[in-house]
Design an enzyme around this catalytic site. Structure first.
Site, mmCIF file in Angstrom:
data_model
loop_
_atom_site.group_PDB
_atom_site.id
_atom_site.type_symbol
_atom_site.label_atom_id
_atom_site.label_comp_id
_atom_site.label_asym_id
_atom_site.label_seq_id
_atom_site.Cartn_x
_atom_site.Cartn_y
_atom_site.Cartn_z
ATOM 1 N N TRP A 16 0.853 -1.194 0.000
ATOM 2 C CA TRP A 16 0.000 0.000 0.000
ATOM 3 C C TRP A 16 0.883 1.235 0.000
ATOM 4 O O TRP A 16 1.787 1.335 0.860
ATOM 5 C CB TRP A 16 -0.895 0.013 1.242
ATOM 6 C CG TRP A 16 -2.103 -0.848 1.116
ATOM 7 C CD1 TRP A 16 -2.212 -2.159 1.446
ATOM 8 C CD2 TRP A 16 -3.389 -0.450 0.616
ATOM 9 N NE1 TRP A 16 -3.485 -2.608 1.183
ATOM 10 C CE2 TRP A 16 -4.236 -1.573 0.676
ATOM 11 C CE3 TRP A 16 -3.919 0.751 0.122
ATOM 12 C CZ2 TRP A 16 -5.564 -1.542 0.267
ATOM 13 C CZ3 TRP A 16 -5.240 0.778 -0.278
ATOM 14 C CH2 TRP A 16 -6.049 -0.352 -0.214
ATOM 15 N N HIS A 46 -0.974 -5.436 6.380
ATOM 16 C CA HIS A 46 -1.862 -5.486 5.208
ATOM 17 C C HIS A 46 -1.076 -5.633 3.910
ATOM 18 O O HIS A 46 -1.559 -5.300 2.839
ATOM 19 C CB HIS A 46 -2.776 -4.254 5.198
ATOM 20 C CG HIS A 46 -3.616 -4.220 6.440
ATOM 21 N ND1 HIS A 46 -4.827 -4.870 6.547
ATOM 22 C CD2 HIS A 46 -3.351 -3.717 7.671
ATOM 23 C CE1 HIS A 46 -5.293 -4.725 7.771
ATOM 24 N NE2 HIS A 46 -4.412 -4.032 8.479
ATOM 25 N N HIS A 56 -9.409 -3.183 12.336
ATOM 26 C CA HIS A 56 -8.747 -2.430 11.258
ATOM 27 C C HIS A 56 -9.556 -1.174 10.889
ATOM 28 O O HIS A 56 -8.992 -0.121 10.638
ATOM 29 C CB HIS A 56 -8.607 -3.365 10.054
ATOM 30 C CG HIS A 56 -7.941 -2.791 8.858
ATOM 31 N ND1 HIS A 56 -6.838 -1.965 8.906
ATOM 32 C CD2 HIS A 56 -8.231 -2.935 7.529
ATOM 33 C CE1 HIS A 56 -6.488 -1.638 7.681
ATOM 34 N NE2 HIS A 56 -7.313 -2.196 6.832
HETATM 35 ZN ZN LIG Z 1 -6.216 -5.487 4.854
#
Ligand SMILES: [Zn+2]
Length: 204
Positions: A16, A46, A56
């Site tokens: 990410w 993640h 989360h």
């Molecule tokens: Zn995730």
């Protein structure tokens, strides 16, 4: 025969944007310790193939160590969603889940070496349909069940509201649609918002 559907955790793997990248190193070498190599990792929870805990996206939600392991072991159905940029309840409505409670959505031919620009959107109404069919686990082969830029993460919330747990980042590139046995146990990290899983499936 069990088939590995886990992304290999390695330096430079898709991550990410802005989140902690995965790294592994030998912190103490055999030469240093006189007996063993000892590695250490740093990673966002993640990155790669992982389970999301409700914590989360909801401060009051359960953390990864509090989720029932039975959710992550058992029958699953792999559904081919590749032509679709929106995965709608109407599309899934037409599919016979054969009584299976874990659904994996295949949306790409293969996992890219780069973090994707776009991923299919899962309509928030899908959660209610899955619940109605008795599904309690949804797995996807992309980094999120919501669009990559979503701040509301509606699909995450809708799934949680219907007691459906989430696995993201599966590698389904070699997997045909159909019924399988499935295991993807999250690491038991106290208080965590998610955890890597080692995901494997076996044709029924
Ligand atoms: Zn995730």
């Amino acid at each position: 025969m069990w088939i590995d559907i886990t992304q290999t955790m390695k330096k430079g793997m898709p991550n990410w944007p802005g989140d902690t990248p995965f790294s592994f190193e030998i912190a103490y070498t055999k030469q240093q310790t006189g007996s063993v190599n000892i590695g250490k990792i740093e990673t966002s929870l993640h990155t790669g193939t992982h389970a999301d805990a409700p914590f989360h996206f909801d401060n009051n939600g359960p953390t990864i160590d509090q989720l029932d392991v039975n959710t992550f072991i058992g029958d699953c159905l792999v559904i081919d969603c590749r032509p679709h940029s929106i995965i709608s309840a109407a599309f899934l409505q037409a599919i016979d889940f054969q009584g299976v409670q874990r659904i994996l959505l295949k949306t790409v031919d293969r996992i890219s070496d780069c973090f994707p620009q776009h991923i299919p959107i899962i309509d928030a109404e899908v959660a209610a349909l899955l619940k109605e069919r008795g599904v309690f686990l949804l797995g996807v082969d992309n980094p999120s069940v919501d669009s990559l830029t979503s701040k509301e993460v509606q699909a995450h919330h809708a799934l949680y509201a219907h007691q459906i747990q989430i696995i993201e980042g599966l590698d389904l590139s070699c997997i045909e649609p159909g019924l399988y046995d499935f295991i993807a146990l999250p690491l038991k990290i106290e208080g965590a918002d998610g955890a890597p899983v080692r995901a494997v499936i076996r044709k029924k």
